[in-house]
Design a protein around this motif. Structure first.
Motif, PDB file in Angstrom:
ATOM      1  N   MET A   1       6.872  -1.311 -13.763  1.00 35.09           N
ATOM      2  CA  MET A   1       6.957  -2.579 -14.481  1.00 35.09           C
ATOM      3  C   MET A   1       7.229  -3.679 -13.466  1.00 35.09           C
ATOM      4  O   MET A   1       8.251  -3.684 -12.784  1.00 35.09           O
ATOM      5  CB  MET A   1       8.058  -2.507 -15.538  1.00 35.09           C
ATOM      6  CG  MET A   1       7.840  -1.396 -16.569  1.00 35.09           C
ATOM      7  SD  MET A   1       9.149  -1.316 -17.794  1.00 35.09           S
ATOM      8  CE  MET A   1       8.877  -2.850 -18.679  1.00 35.09           C
ATOM      9  N   ASP A   2       6.287  -4.624 -13.369  1.00 32.37           N
ATOM     10  CA  ASP A   2       6.350  -5.631 -12.310  1.00 32.37           C
ATOM     11  C   ASP A   2       7.651  -6.430 -12.338  1.00 32.37           C
ATOM     12  O   ASP A   2       8.240  -6.715 -11.291  1.00 32.37           O
ATOM     13  CB  ASP A   2       5.169  -6.588 -12.444  1.00 32.37           C
ATOM     14  CG  ASP A   2       3.842  -5.922 -12.126  1.00 32.37           C
ATOM     15  OD1 ASP A   2       3.853  -4.747 -11.701  1.00 32.37           O
ATOM     16  OD2 ASP A   2       2.796  -6.571 -12.300  1.00 32.37           O
ATOM     17  N   GLY A   3       8.077  -6.825 -13.524  1.00 31.22           N
ATOM     18  CA  GLY A   3       9.279  -7.648 -13.614  1.00 31.22           C
ATOM     19  C   GLY A   3      10.510  -6.946 -13.068  1.00 31.22           C
ATOM     20  O   GLY A   3      11.312  -7.533 -12.332  1.00 31.22           O
ATOM     21  N   LEU A   4      10.669  -5.679 -13.417  1.00 27.98           N
ATOM     22  CA  LEU A   4      11.819  -4.924 -12.926  1.00 27.98           C
ATOM     23  C   LEU A   4      11.692  -4.649 -11.428  1.00 27.98           C
ATOM     24  O   LEU A   4      12.706  -4.624 -10.706  1.00 27.98           O
ATOM     25  CB  LEU A   4      11.960  -3.615 -13.701  1.00 27.98           C
ATOM     26  CG  LEU A   4      12.145  -3.755 -15.218  1.00 27.98           C
ATOM     27  CD1 LEU A   4      12.359  -2.388 -15.847  1.00 27.98           C
ATOM     28  CD2 LEU A   4      13.305  -4.683 -15.554  1.00 27.98           C
ATOM     29  N   ASP A   5      10.464  -4.452 -10.949  1.00 29.66           N
ATOM     30  CA  ASP A   5      10.263  -4.273  -9.508  1.00 29.66           C
ATOM     31  C   ASP A   5      10.645  -5.540  -8.746  1.00 29.66           C
ATOM     32  O   ASP A   5      11.209  -5.467  -7.650  1.00 29.66           O
ATOM     33  CB  ASP A   5       8.813  -3.903  -9.216  1.00 29.66           C
ATOM     34  CG  ASP A   5       8.497  -2.454  -9.580  1.00 29.66           C
ATOM     35  OD1 ASP A   5       9.450  -1.667  -9.726  1.00 29.66           O
ATOM     36  OD2 ASP A   5       7.312  -2.124  -9.716  1.00 29.66           O
ATOM     37  N   VAL A   6      10.334  -6.705  -9.295  1.00 35.28           N
ATOM     38  CA  VAL A   6      10.721  -7.968  -8.662  1.00 35.28           C
ATOM     39  C   VAL A   6      12.238  -8.046  -8.543  1.00 35.28           C
ATOM     40  O   VAL A   6      12.782  -8.409  -7.485  1.00 35.28           O
ATOM     41  CB  VAL A   6      10.169  -9.165  -9.458  1.00 35.28           C
ATOM     42  CG1 VAL A   6      10.824 -10.468  -8.996  1.00 35.28           C
ATOM     43  CG2 VAL A   6       8.659  -9.262  -9.303  1.00 35.28           C
ATOM     44  N   LEU A   7      12.937  -7.718  -9.603  1.00 31.83           N
ATOM     45  CA  LEU A   7      14.397  -7.774  -9.566  1.00 31.83           C
ATOM     46  C   LEU A   7      14.966  -6.773  -8.568  1.00 31.83           C
ATOM     47  O   LEU A   7      15.909  -7.081  -7.829  1.00 31.83           O
ATOM     48  CB  LEU A   7      14.960  -7.498 -10.965  1.00 31.83           C
ATOM     49  CG  LEU A   7      14.672  -8.562 -12.025  1.00 31.83           C
ATOM     50  CD1 LEU A   7      15.262  -8.139 -13.373  1.00 31.83           C
ATOM     51  CD2 LEU A   7      15.238  -9.917 -11.615  1.00 31.83           C
ATOM     52  N   ARG A   8      14.399  -5.568  -8.529  1.00 35.09           N
ATOM     53  CA  ARG A   8      14.898  -4.560  -7.592  1.00 35.09           C
ATOM     54  C   ARG A   8      14.640  -4.984  -6.150  1.00 35.09           C
ATOM     55  O   ARG A   8      15.503  -4.827  -5.279  1.00 35.09           O
ATOM     56  CB  ARG A   8      14.250  -3.207  -7.884  1.00 35.09           C
ATOM     57  CG  ARG A   8      14.907  -2.053  -7.143  1.00 35.09           C
ATOM     58  CD  ARG A   8      14.222  -0.729  -7.443  1.00 35.09           C
ATOM     59  NE  ARG A   8      14.470  -0.285  -8.808  1.00 35.09           N
ATOM     60  CZ  ARG A   8      13.575  -0.296  -9.782  1.00 35.09           C
ATOM     61  NH1 ARG A   8      12.361  -0.732  -9.539  1.00 35.09           N
ATOM     62  NH2 ARG A   8      13.873   0.140 -10.975  1.00 35.09           N
ATOM     63  N   ALA A   9      13.462  -5.529  -5.896  1.00 36.29           N
ATOM     64  CA  ALA A   9      13.150  -6.003  -4.542  1.00 36.29           C
ATOM     65  C   ALA A   9      14.062  -7.162  -4.163  1.00 36.29           C
ATOM     66  O   ALA A   9      14.551  -7.246  -3.024  1.00 36.29           O
ATOM     67  CB  ALA A   9      11.681  -6.427  -4.474  1.00 36.29           C
ATOM     68  N   PHE A  10      14.296  -8.071  -5.087  1.00 35.99           N
ATOM     69  CA  PHE A  10      15.191  -9.198  -4.830  1.00 35.99           C
ATOM     70  C   PHE A  10      16.602  -8.711  -4.519  1.00 35.99           C
ATOM     71  O   PHE A  10      17.274  -9.215  -3.615  1.00 35.99           O
ATOM     72  CB  PHE A  10      15.207 -10.120  -6.058  1.00 35.99           C
ATOM     73  CG  PHE A  10      16.057 -11.342  -5.898  1.00 35.99           C
ATOM     74  CD1 PHE A  10      15.602 -12.440  -5.189  1.00 35.99           C
ATOM     75  CD2 PHE A  10      17.323 -11.400  -6.456  1.00 35.99           C
ATOM     76  CE1 PHE A  10      16.395 -13.575  -5.047  1.00 35.99           C
ATOM     77  CE2 PHE A  10      18.127 -12.518  -6.325  1.00 35.99           C
ATOM     78  CZ  PHE A  10      17.650 -13.610  -5.612  1.00 35.99           C
ATOM     79  N   ALA A  11      17.049  -7.696  -5.255  1.00 37.05           N
ATOM     80  CA  ALA A  11      18.398  -7.170  -5.056  1.00 37.05           C
ATOM     81  C   ALA A  11      18.549  -6.542  -3.675  1.00 37.05           C
ATOM     82  O   ALA A  11      19.531  -6.804  -2.962  1.00 37.05           O
ATOM     83  CB  ALA A  11      18.730  -6.151  -6.149  1.00 37.05           C
TER      84      ALA A  11
END
Length: 355
Positions: A1-11
């Protein structure tokens, strides 16, 4: 899921720049250094993501398989995902006296049992948050399956945040108000009961997902913007350095803010050109989190620089993600395949989801 991947990468990028080697921190411009100083908050974003993703597994199950099967399946999924690489990295720390000539400061049996966050870890410090996660993995299925928590009202899953607020108040009330939490040498400011906010918010979002997923795009975007506002107010009120006076509410504010952002960003669809890089960064985030402490030590001991902080930062991030990729291929991926085989061999009990 792109949105959750963005958050994980940001974290993970936030955590990595926060702990970047001194040669980078000392060279970056002040505005960038100010941004780097807030990178530790990526850990709190990881907590929200973990609560949400693991909570989805709990609330997605159908039917009523035997309790033992439920618990075995849940723990097998989580521990085969987290434990193998953790113990590989822990072995590197334990072997430091023979490999790099420096001791494993404060190391002991408690690292093998995930109890170091109840002391004051001085080496492999980042493992404190993994302790919180592992304790969460033990307790959540017991609450959800053994005690019928899947049928509890959604607000009941906010109780962990209330527990942590009270625990932090009790922890802080007799301490000097201006003392940095990281300066405590005889207490354990990273113990599990003090850091349940993000996990509780994440499980709450998993429990209420059928409701907020039906919201319109504009409503979810408004929720994300409200979350950014909560994060801005929290950071503006308490700043990057956590003191005992700000210790009570800051993590609750971060959990609420990140949770609201998750609601708004979960359904995000990235352009194909961005998707691969974000996905790879998210995929390697666990390994990068475990390895980066050792790699920072190596870079600092070498004391080398390419003459530009941007290049030094790029090499540091590339090196960390590169090592994470190697151990993903050699450790994590084989263990995940073994996990899938263990879960799917024979007939699964009715209602237990296959991987």
């Amino acid at each position: 899921m792109d949105g959750l991947d963005v958050l994980r990468a940001f974290a993970i990028l936030g955590v990595l720049v926060f702990h970047a080697p001194a040669v980078i921190h000392d060279a970056v411009p002040l505005p960038v250094r100010f941004a780097f100083a807030h990178g530790w908050m990526g850990v709190d974003l990881f907590f929200v993501l973990s609560g949400y993703l693991v909570g989805r597994q709990v609330f997605a199950e159908d039917g009523e398989p035997p309790l033992g099967s439920r618990l075995r399946t849940f723990w097998l999924k989580r521990w085969m995902r987290t434990l193998p690489l953790y113990f590989v990295v822990l072995a590197f720390y334990a072997l430091k006296p023979w490999t790099v000539g420096t001791p494993f400061v404060g190391g002991g049996w408690h690292y093998a049992l995930f109890l170091q966050n109840f002391t004051m870890p001085r080496d492999f410090v980042q493992s404190w948050s993994l302790c919180v996660e592992e304790h969460f993995y033990v307790v959540l299925p017991l609450l959800a399956f053994a005690l019928g928590g899947r049928r509890w009202p959604a607000w009941a899953w906010l109780a962990p945040m209330a527990v942590s607020v009270v625990a932090r108040w009790l922890f802080s009330r007799n301490l000097p108000a201006d003392l940095p939490v990281t300066g405590l040498s005889t207490f354990a400011p990273w113990s599990t009961e003090l850091h349940l906010d993000g996990l509780g918010i994440g499980v709450f979002l998993a429990r209420t997902a059928p409701t907020w997923r039906s919201w319109s795009r504009h409503r979810r975007t408004a929720c994300a913007l409200a979350g950014v506002g909560v994060l801005a107010l929290t950071v503006g009120r308490y700043g990057a350095i956590v003191t005992t006076s700000s210790h009570v509410w800051i993590f609750a504010g971060l959990a609420v803010g990140f949770g609201a952002v998750l609601v708004g960003i979960e359904s995000l669809q990235l352009p194909r050109g961005l998707r691969w890089g974000v996905y790879q960064t998210a995929l390697l985030s666990y390994g990068a989190y475990l390895w980066h402490g050792l790699l920072v030590r190596v870079v600092e001991r070498l004391g080398t620089s390419l003459g530009a902080w941007g290049l030094d930062l790029f090499v540091y991030l590339a090196l960390t993600l590169g090592v994470a990729w190697v151990t993903y291929v050699t450790v994590e991926k084989p263990c995940l395949k073994l996990r899938d085989w263990l879960l799917t061999r024979g007939a699964l009990p009715p209602g237990v989801l296959s991987p």
